[in-house]
Design a protein around this motif. Structure first.
Motif, PDB file in Angstrom:
ATOM      1  N   HIS A  13      -1.868  -5.402   0.173  1.00 31.51           N
ATOM      2  CA  HIS A  13      -0.451  -5.501   0.362  1.00 31.51           C
ATOM      3  C   HIS A  13       0.206  -5.427  -0.703  1.00 31.51           C
ATOM      4  O   HIS A  13      -0.248  -5.361  -1.802  1.00 31.51           O
ATOM      5  CB  HIS A  13      -0.326  -7.136   0.755  1.00 31.51           C
ATOM      6  CG  HIS A  13      -0.594  -8.072   0.008  1.00 31.51           C
ATOM      7  ND1 HIS A  13       0.202  -8.384  -1.176  1.00 31.51           N
ATOM      8  CD2 HIS A  13      -1.859  -9.168   0.040  1.00 31.51           C
ATOM      9  CE1 HIS A  13      -0.840  -9.448  -1.923  1.00 31.51           C
ATOM     10  NE2 HIS A  13      -1.570  -9.729  -1.383  1.00 31.51           N
ATOM     11  N   PRO A  14       1.614  -5.173  -0.736  1.00 31.56           N
ATOM     12  CA  PRO A  14       2.357  -4.846  -1.953  1.00 31.56           C
ATOM     13  C   PRO A  14       2.624  -6.070  -2.625  1.00 31.56           C
ATOM     14  O   PRO A  14       2.289  -7.221  -2.381  1.00 31.56           O
ATOM     15  CB  PRO A  14       3.661  -4.184  -1.161  1.00 31.56           C
ATOM     16  CG  PRO A  14       3.843  -5.057   0.232  1.00 31.56           C
ATOM     17  CD  PRO A  14       2.278  -5.055   0.533  1.00 31.56           C
ATOM     18  N   SER A  15       3.502  -5.933  -3.580  1.00 30.32           N
ATOM     19  CA  SER A  15       3.506  -6.971  -4.724  1.00 30.32           C
ATOM     20  C   SER A  15       4.772  -8.093  -4.359  1.00 30.32           C
ATOM     21  O   SER A  15       4.705  -9.127  -4.882  1.00 30.32           O
ATOM     22  CB  SER A  15       4.093  -6.092  -6.014  1.00 30.32           C
ATOM     23  OG  SER A  15       4.999  -5.656  -6.058  1.00 30.32           O
ATOM     24  N   ARG A  44       6.078 -13.134   4.237  1.00 31.57           N
ATOM     25  CA  ARG A  44       5.718 -11.712   4.158  1.00 31.57           C
ATOM     26  C   ARG A  44       5.676 -10.903   2.599  1.00 31.57           C
ATOM     27  O   ARG A  44       6.301 -11.569   1.919  1.00 31.57           O
ATOM     28  CB  ARG A  44       6.364 -10.861   5.062  1.00 31.57           C
ATOM     29  CG  ARG A  44       7.894 -10.663   4.561  1.00 31.57           C
ATOM     30  CD  ARG A  44       8.734 -11.453   4.728  1.00 31.57           C
ATOM     31  NE  ARG A  44       9.176 -12.210   6.057  1.00 31.57           N
ATOM     32  CZ  ARG A  44       9.319 -13.217   6.098  1.00 31.57           C
ATOM     33  NH1 ARG A  44       9.283 -14.265   5.267  1.00 31.57           N
ATOM     34  NH2 ARG A  44       9.509 -13.769   7.320  1.00 31.57           N
ATOM     35  N   TYR A  45       4.887  -9.914   2.814  1.00 28.76           N
ATOM     36  CA  TYR A  45       4.826  -9.103   1.563  1.00 28.76           C
ATOM     37  C   TYR A  45       5.584  -7.534   1.845  1.00 28.76           C
ATOM     38  O   TYR A  45       5.199  -6.991   2.917  1.00 28.76           O
ATOM     39  CB  TYR A  45       3.384  -8.667   1.082  1.00 28.76           C
ATOM     40  CG  TYR A  45       2.705  -9.854   0.565  1.00 28.76           C
ATOM     41  CD1 TYR A  45       2.525 -10.456  -0.749  1.00 28.76           C
ATOM     42  CD2 TYR A  45       1.744 -10.552   1.608  1.00 28.76           C
ATOM     43  CE1 TYR A  45       2.040 -11.370  -1.044  1.00 28.76           C
ATOM     44  CE2 TYR A  45       1.089 -11.788   0.993  1.00 28.76           C
ATOM     45  CZ  TYR A  45       1.080 -12.195  -0.350  1.00 28.76           C
ATOM     46  OH  TYR A  45       0.585 -13.342  -0.716  1.00 28.76           O
ATOM     47  N   ASN A  50       9.114   0.923  -5.855  1.00 28.47           N
ATOM     48  CA  ASN A  50       7.956   1.901  -6.632  1.00 28.47           C
ATOM     49  C   ASN A  50       6.875   2.041  -5.835  1.00 28.47           C
ATOM     50  O   ASN A  50       5.597   2.576  -6.169  1.00 28.47           O
ATOM     51  CB  ASN A  50       7.977   1.812  -8.193  1.00 28.47           C
ATOM     52  CG  ASN A  50       9.107   1.908  -8.786  1.00 28.47           C
ATOM     53  OD1 ASN A  50       9.810   2.967  -8.730  1.00 28.47           O
ATOM     54  ND2 ASN A  50       9.335   0.990  -9.884  1.00 28.47           N
ATOM     55  N   GLU A  51       6.660   1.182  -4.682  1.00 29.01           N
ATOM     56  CA  GLU A  51       5.605   1.185  -3.806  1.00 29.01           C
ATOM     57  C   GLU A  51       5.752   1.887  -2.528  1.00 29.01           C
ATOM     58  O   GLU A  51       6.658   1.803  -2.076  1.00 29.01           O
ATOM     59  CB  GLU A  51       5.076  -0.161  -3.617  1.00 29.01           C
ATOM     60  CG  GLU A  51       4.620  -1.125  -4.885  1.00 29.01           C
ATOM     61  CD  GLU A  51       4.430  -2.503  -4.674  1.00 29.01           C
ATOM     62  OE1 GLU A  51       3.375  -3.050  -4.964  1.00 29.01           O
ATOM     63  OE2 GLU A  51       5.249  -3.271  -4.018  1.00 29.01           O
ATOM     64  N   SER A  52       4.673   2.599  -2.275  1.00 30.86           N
ATOM     65  CA  SER A  52       4.659   3.362  -0.805  1.00 30.86           C
ATOM     66  C   SER A  52       3.584   3.151  -0.163  1.00 30.86           C
ATOM     67  O   SER A  52       2.518   2.495  -0.349  1.00 30.86           O
ATOM     68  CB  SER A  52       4.801   4.972  -1.254  1.00 30.86           C
ATOM     69  OG  SER A  52       3.576   5.383  -1.777  1.00 30.86           O
ATOM     70  N   SER A  53       3.544   3.997   1.056  1.00 31.83           N
ATOM     71  CA  SER A  53       2.214   3.980   2.006  1.00 31.83           C
ATOM     72  C   SER A  53       1.184   4.396   1.371  1.00 31.83           C
ATOM     73  O   SER A  53       0.228   3.747   1.636  1.00 31.83           O
ATOM     74  CB  SER A  53       2.792   4.817   3.303  1.00 31.83           C
ATOM     75  OG  SER A  53       3.903   4.424   3.989  1.00 31.83           O
ATOM     76  N   ALA A  54       1.148   5.332   0.698  1.00 33.07           N
ATOM     77  CA  ALA A  54      -0.126   5.959   0.099  1.00 33.07           C
ATOM     78  C   ALA A  54      -0.767   5.086  -0.846  1.00 33.07           C
ATOM     79  O   ALA A  54      -1.936   4.826  -1.196  1.00 33.07           O
ATOM     80  CB  ALA A  54       0.004   7.233  -0.545  1.00 33.07           C
ATOM     81  N   ASP A  55       0.259   4.370  -1.517  1.00 34.73           N
ATOM     82  CA  ASP A  55      -0.243   3.184  -2.737  1.00 34.73           C
ATOM     83  C   ASP A  55      -0.943   2.207  -1.960  1.00 34.73           C
ATOM     84  O   ASP A  55      -2.492   1.952  -2.246  1.00 34.73           O
ATOM     85  CB  ASP A  55       0.901   2.705  -3.199  1.00 34.73           C
ATOM     86  CG  ASP A  55       1.541   3.545  -4.273  1.00 34.73           C
ATOM     87  OD1 ASP A  55       1.074   4.572  -4.683  1.00 34.73           O
ATOM     88  OD2 ASP A  55       2.835   3.522  -4.392  1.00 34.73           O
TER      89      ASP A  55
END
Length: 327
Positions: A13-15, A44-45, A50-55
């Motif tokens: 999950h993102p930050s 929710r996250y 700077n965060e994307s699907s591929a990350d």
């Protein structure tokens, strides 16, 4: 003849964590009571700038590889299923394969909206059954908050970002993939979607100014659609596998509405202990929600060897996919 079994899982999950209280402070007014009471979403996250699907896909992929006890070089194929790709072209799976250094793996993406992960389980399993592939990394990733109007208090709180991954491996054991079914009604494509940015409606300044590049609700979604659709497709898939509803040990359902899941479990006459709900912690993560829920259930010991496990995913378009596995 080979069959396909799942030997590893992972999630990411993102930050940025946003609780319901955070959003109420952000909007300066209360959220709809149904968000938590009915949908079951408490937090929710979401991805930062700077965060994307591929990350997220790459992180989940690495975790599934580690969990399976293999190396990236062992993979024959990297599949990514998403309707929020890194780019229109090239495929997100190509980006992920390069980052993983899965040098022996082919790649392709699948877009079946939020039914994509379950549909892709069908695809990957049958490719393994053909004898041409031994180890497939399948990743579901969702980055819809990049396409949601963050000023809309009715829409933004529902959506979240994340990724889930599994390793499917060839086996000669009497276990793994059992049966599947996909259904769709393409005449209902014009209910909900992102209708600008493709070949039909290329991005223009005017379309951006009109917010046409964002997730757009054109017609109301039938609230009981999945309650009507999920039990019959589950029974059809079980019949293919010579099983009955009472034989289900665990079922994973699209994680957008806890009330709908409760109603479906009631129709099936199964206790809630036989499903896993993660929307309270992760919000709605679309094509990632089922592999993320699977990873949670596996880590909690809720799915065990010999269990009959069913997966059902629904998405706009609309499309529904169901698969069954013997763990």
């Amino acid at each position: 003849m080979f069959n396909a079994k799942i030997i590893g899982s992972g999630k990411a999950h993102p930050s940025v964590l946003l609780t319901n209280a955070d959003l109420e402070e952000r909007f300066g007014q209360p959220l709809k009571p149904s968000l938590e009471a009915k949908l079951g979403i408490k937090q929710r996250y979401i991805t930062s700038e700077n965060e994307s699907s591929a990350d997220m896909a790459t992180e989940a992929g690495f975790k599934a590889i580690e969990d399976a006890g293999i190396t990236p070089e062992d993979l024959d194929l990297v599949m990514v299923t998403t309707d929020t790709p890194e780019y229109l072209s090239p495929a997100t799976s190509s980006v992920v394969q390069g980052r993983l250094k899965a040098t022996n793996a082919g790649t392709f993406d699948v877009n079946a909206s939020c039914s994509g992960f379950v549909a892709s389980m069908d695809i990957a399993s049958r490719m393994i059954q053909s004898g041409g592939y031994k180890k497939v990394l399948l990743i579901g990733v969702y980055n819809m908050t990049k396409f949601v109007d963050k000023e809309n208090i009715s829409v933004f709180p529902i959506f979240a970002d994340g990724a889930g991954a599994v390793i499917l491996s060839a086996t000669e054991e009497d276990r793994g993939f059992l049966a599947s079914k996909l259904i769709a009604d393409g005449t209902q494509y014009d209910i909900l979607g992102i209708y600008a940015g493709g070949a039909k409606n290329p991005i223009t300044k005017e379309r951006i100014d009109n917010k046409e590049h964002l997730l757009t609700f054109l017609k109301p979604l039938p609230p009981d659609r999945n309650i009507k659709l999920w039990p019959p497709i589950i029974k059809d898939v079980l019949k293919q596998a010579n099983l009955e509803v009472k034989d289900i040990d665990h079922v994973f359902l699209t994680q957008i509405n806890k009330w709908v899941i409760e109603e479906v479990m009631n129709v099936l006459k199964l206790p809630m202990e036989k499903t896993t709900c993660i929307m309270g912690e992760y919000g709605y993560t679309g094509s990632a929600c089922i592999p993320m829920a699977l990873d949670v259930a596996l880590k909690q010991g809720k799915v065990k060897p010999g269990d009959n496990v069913v997966f059902v995913g629904s998405g706009v378009g609309f499309a529904v996919a169901c698969t069954a596995f013997k763990w």
